[in-house]
Design an enzyme around this catalytic site. Sequence first.
Site, PDB file in Angstrom:
ATOM      1  N   ASP A 109      -4.352  -6.853  12.198  1.00 33.04           N
ATOM      2  CA  ASP A 109      -3.255  -7.210  13.103  1.00 33.04           C
ATOM      3  C   ASP A 109      -2.175  -6.129  13.182  1.00 33.04           C
ATOM      4  OD1 ASP A 109      -2.975  -8.195  10.337  1.00 33.04           O
ATOM      5  OD2 ASP A 109      -0.960  -8.747  10.975  1.00 33.04           O
ATOM      6  N   GLN A 110      -1.930  -5.423  12.076  1.00 32.34           N
ATOM      7  CA  GLN A 110      -0.872  -4.402  12.097  1.00 32.34           C
ATOM      8  C   GLN A 110      -1.277  -3.186  12.927  1.00 32.34           C
ATOM      9  OE1 GLN A 110       2.211  -5.034  10.869  1.00 32.34           O
ATOM     10  NE2 GLN A 110       1.305  -7.054  10.549  1.00 32.34           N
ATOM     11  N   ILE A 136      -3.176  -6.388  -3.791  1.00 31.21           N
ATOM     12  CA  ILE A 136      -3.519  -5.858  -2.456  1.00 31.21           C
ATOM     13  C   ILE A 136      -4.599  -6.708  -1.776  1.00 31.21           C
ATOM     14  CG2 ILE A 136      -4.280  -3.819  -1.155  1.00 31.21           C
ATOM     15  CD1 ILE A 136      -1.703  -3.285  -2.667  1.00 31.21           C
ATOM     16  N   LYS A 192     -13.651  10.388   0.107  1.00 27.50           N
ATOM     17  CA  LYS A 192     -14.214   9.543   1.171  1.00 27.50           C
ATOM     18  C   LYS A 192     -13.121   9.075   2.123  1.00 27.50           C
ATOM     19  CE  LYS A 192     -14.957   4.996   0.249  1.00 27.50           C
ATOM     20  NZ  LYS A 192     -14.374   3.989   1.161  1.00 27.50           N
ATOM     21  N   ASN A 193     -12.028   8.550   1.562  1.00 31.23           N
ATOM     22  CA  ASN A 193     -11.026   7.911   2.418  1.00 31.23           C
ATOM     23  C   ASN A 193     -10.125   8.909   3.141  1.00 31.23           C
ATOM     24  OD1 ASN A 193     -12.126   5.480   1.808  1.00 31.23           O
ATOM     25  ND2 ASN A 193     -10.554   4.875   0.311  1.00 31.23           N
ATOM     26  N   ASP A 242      -8.050   0.484  -5.905  1.00 30.31           N
ATOM     27  CA  ASP A 242      -9.406   1.043  -5.997  1.00 30.31           C
ATOM     28  C   ASP A 242      -9.775   1.484  -7.414  1.00 30.31           C
ATOM     29  OD1 ASP A 242      -9.823   0.586  -3.332  1.00 30.31           O
ATOM     30  OD2 ASP A 242      -9.403   2.631  -2.689  1.00 30.31           O
ATOM     31  N   ARG A 275     -22.079   4.200  -1.048  1.00 25.91           N
ATOM     32  CA  ARG A 275     -21.128   4.301   0.063  1.00 25.91           C
ATOM     33  C   ARG A 275     -20.016   5.282  -0.261  1.00 25.91           C
ATOM     34  NH1 ARG A 275     -19.277  -1.235   2.601  1.00 25.91           N
ATOM     35  NH2 ARG A 275     -18.039   0.359   3.635  1.00 25.91           N
ATOM     36  N   ARG A 294      -8.816  -9.059   5.071  1.00 25.70           N
ATOM     37  CA  ARG A 294      -8.567  -7.749   5.670  1.00 25.70           C
ATOM     38  C   ARG A 294      -8.422  -7.762   7.195  1.00 25.70           C
ATOM     39  NH1 ARG A 294     -12.331  -3.406   2.698  1.00 25.70           N
ATOM     40  NH2 ARG A 294     -10.666  -2.022   3.324  1.00 25.70           N
ATOM     41  N   PRO A 295      -7.387  -8.420   7.707  1.00 22.28           N
ATOM     42  CA  PRO A 295      -7.164  -8.388   9.161  1.00 22.28           C
ATOM     43  C   PRO A 295      -6.701  -7.002   9.632  1.00 22.28           C
ATOM     44  CG  PRO A 295      -5.356  -9.534   8.056  1.00 22.28           C
ATOM     45  CD  PRO A 295      -6.356  -9.173   6.985  1.00 22.28           C
ATOM     46  N   ARG A 340     -15.866  -1.170   7.573  1.00 21.35           N
ATOM     47  CA  ARG A 340     -14.619  -1.546   8.229  1.00 21.35           C
ATOM     48  C   ARG A 340     -13.840  -0.345   8.736  1.00 21.35           C
ATOM     49  NH1 ARG A 340     -12.890  -6.356   7.172  1.00 21.35           N
ATOM     50  NH2 ARG A 340     -10.828  -5.649   7.788  1.00 21.35           N
ATOM     51  N   CYS A 399     -14.592  -9.307   4.388  1.00 24.15           N
ATOM     52  CA  CYS A 399     -15.545  -8.548   3.581  1.00 24.15           C
ATOM     53  C   CYS A 399     -15.480  -9.023   2.145  1.00 24.15           C
ATOM     54  CB  CYS A 399     -15.335  -7.049   3.714  1.00 24.15           C
ATOM     55  SG  CYS A 399     -14.124  -6.357   2.619  1.00 24.15           S
TER      56      CYS A 399
HETATM   57  N1  EPU Z   1      -3.611  -5.854   6.020  1.00 26.40           N
HETATM   58  C1  EPU Z   1      -3.212  -6.798   6.935  1.00 26.40           C
HETATM   59  N2  EPU Z   1      -3.164  -6.443   8.250  1.00 26.40           N
HETATM   60  C2  EPU Z   1      -3.511  -5.200   8.689  1.00 26.40           C
HETATM   61  C3  EPU Z   1      -3.906  -4.234   7.741  1.00 26.40           C
HETATM   62  C4  EPU Z   1      -3.955  -4.593   6.408  1.00 26.40           C
HETATM   63  O1  EPU Z   1      -2.897  -7.932   6.585  1.00 26.40           O
HETATM   64  O2  EPU Z   1      -3.450  -4.955   9.904  1.00 26.40           O
HETATM   65  C5  EPU Z   1      -3.641  -6.191   4.572  1.00 26.40           C
HETATM   66  C6  EPU Z   1      -5.022  -6.117   3.966  1.00 26.40           C
HETATM   67  O3  EPU Z   1      -5.742  -7.313   4.170  1.00 26.40           O
HETATM   68  C7  EPU Z   1      -4.704  -5.837   2.524  1.00 26.40           C
HETATM   69  C8  EPU Z   1      -3.461  -4.951   2.606  1.00 26.40           C
HETATM   70  O4  EPU Z   1      -2.901  -5.196   3.891  1.00 26.40           O
HETATM   71  O5  EPU Z   1      -4.377  -7.049   1.888  1.00 26.40           O
HETATM   72  C9  EPU Z   1      -3.691  -3.472   2.450  1.00 26.40           C
HETATM   73  O6  EPU Z   1      -4.776  -3.064   3.245  1.00 26.40           O
HETATM   74  P1  EPU Z   1      -4.925  -1.607   3.854  1.00 26.40           P
HETATM   75  O7  EPU Z   1      -4.886  -1.731   5.340  1.00 26.40           O
HETATM   76  O8  EPU Z   1      -3.991  -0.669   3.223  1.00 26.40           O
HETATM   77  O9  EPU Z   1      -6.414  -1.246   3.431  1.00 26.40           O
HETATM   78  P2  EPU Z   1      -7.425  -0.411   4.296  1.00 26.40           P
HETATM   79  O10 EPU Z   1      -6.691   0.612   5.053  1.00 26.40           O
HETATM   80  O11 EPU Z   1      -8.343  -1.331   5.022  1.00 26.40           O
HETATM   81  C10 EPU Z   1      -7.831   1.497   2.552  1.00 26.40           C
HETATM   82  C11 EPU Z   1      -9.004   2.064   1.823  1.00 26.40           C
HETATM   83  C12 EPU Z   1      -9.473   1.063   0.782  1.00 26.40           C
HETATM   84  C13 EPU Z   1      -8.319   0.788  -0.171  1.00 26.40           C
HETATM   85  C14 EPU Z   1      -7.106   0.291   0.601  1.00 26.40           C
HETATM   86  C15 EPU Z   1      -5.876   0.088  -0.244  1.00 26.40           C
HETATM   87  C16 EPU Z   1     -10.016   3.472   3.514  1.00 26.40           C
HETATM   88  C17 EPU Z   1     -11.155   3.745   4.419  1.00 26.40           C
HETATM   89  N3  EPU Z   1     -10.064   2.346   2.788  1.00 26.40           N
HETATM   90  O12 EPU Z   1      -8.285   0.295   3.160  1.00 26.40           O
HETATM   91  O13 EPU Z   1     -10.541   1.674   0.087  1.00 26.40           O
HETATM   92  O14 EPU Z   1      -8.692  -0.184  -1.110  1.00 26.40           O
HETATM   93  O15 EPU Z   1      -6.769   1.240   1.640  1.00 26.40           O
HETATM   94  O16 EPU Z   1      -5.522   1.256  -0.889  1.00 26.40           O
HETATM   95  O17 EPU Z   1      -9.098   4.286   3.412  1.00 26.40           O
HETATM   96  C18 EPU Z   1     -12.523   1.739  -1.167  1.00 26.40           C
HETATM   97  O18 EPU Z   1     -12.540   2.975  -0.988  1.00 26.40           O
HETATM   98  O19 EPU Z   1     -13.274   1.149  -1.987  1.00 26.40           O
HETATM   99  C19 EPU Z   1     -11.594   0.929  -0.395  1.00 26.40           C
HETATM  100  C20 EPU Z   1     -11.740  -0.388  -0.237  1.00 26.40           C
END
Ligand code: EPU
Length: 419
Positions: free
Chosen positions: A126-127, A328, A23-24, A306, A398, A123-124, A94, A118
Amino acid sequence: MPARLEIEGGVPLSGAVAVSAAKNATLPALATALLTARPIVIENAPALADVTTMTRLLERLGAAVTRDADGAMRVQVERVASSEAPYELVSTMRASVLVLGPLLARTGTARVALPGGCAIGVRPIDQHLKGFAGLGAEISIQNGYVEARASRLKGARITTDLVTVTGTENLMMAAAGAEGTTVIENAAREPEIADLARLLVAMGARIDGAGTARVEIEGVPDLVGARHRVIPDRIEAGTLIVAGAITRGDLLVTGVVPEHLSALLAKLAECGVTLDVGPASVRVRGPQRPQPADVITSPFPGFPTDMQAQVMTLLGLADGLSRVTETIFENRFMHVAELARMGARIETDGATAVIRGVREYQGAPVMASDLRASAALVLAGLAARGRTSISRVYHLDRGYERLEAKLAAVGARIERKPS
Ligand code: EPU
């Protein structure tokens, strides 16, 4: 039609089960279609609610999405019809935010609803936004939407403050369509990043270092179409492996990339699970009772967040005390209260859960709260004595393709019923 899953537990799973495409990795692969007027063909896109949501969003932006005779998904955005990702879609998924980078690179403008919080955390993004600003975009937040503009994105050196998976992907897609070279430092190293890089390279971008903490992307003005086969879903694979272990079964999980599962397999071996790792398969045999273990989630190649809920479910049956620390996401223990309804003894203190293993779970009605928590409840139900009924299984749909059919084919007594 809302559905629930009914599971009659206690059957050791046996036989072979094949893993679907990730999926991801599929979600960013679909978003790359916005970078070119030519078609992107995903040979093995899984049938998942999140994949449907992404294709619906791409259609809103001007994509024609069709299935080829061989089942491959073909996505073509000859002309971007709209640069706006509306709140009604972004709020259900998201990962919709993945359209921001490619839209900005292709059209110089993007308006994407801010996802909001969520079930598992704040999960901001900002980055992501800081990275786009580094590539020369002007970013503002207006009425709950991110508005980004750039006459032409320019390559730059970007260091993210933390490791973000979709953030790295979004920046890679933007950089692939930008002028010049971009270097992303502190990049995520998840296998899904290398998979996206493989597709972007097939589209004409030049990328070095994907899968390491430093990714270098040389943008090209005219990205072309490509065919892509996404990697197997390592989280589905892990979930099935735990299903074999927790039911004391003998299960062959096929179509996996074992190197993507290293942290999980090492932890399961520590718990006394017998694993025979082949080139593209894992045979799992469950112990009579797992050994306790401590788990700390971290970005790849660490233990994946995950898989945290699923492994906690296994540790709930261990012979002793385990500790699971989630680093995380700040609210990813939603499964704990539901597992308690099945007899688990788990206490949480901030980011750590202390698990006192019990001999067995009892079947009970429980409620799914998010994707991986739902998977954990399925695992508990498979192991439990008696009948478990899981409501709100749309969370499961999902991200797991036909999970109950796959489990039933290896012996599980599991049925989908209308709620
Ligand atoms: N974060 C920030 N700012 C940002 C981006 C992230 O503070 O701009 C924080 C998040 O709040 C979190 C951490 O950084 O605390 C890591 O978040 P990340 O951005 O890596 O997560 P994501 O990209 O939103 C993806 C997967 C998730 C998986 C995470 C961590 C996808 C579509 N989603 O999410 O998958 O848990 O990486 O490995 O690739 C799932 O499949 O159930 C799922 C939630």
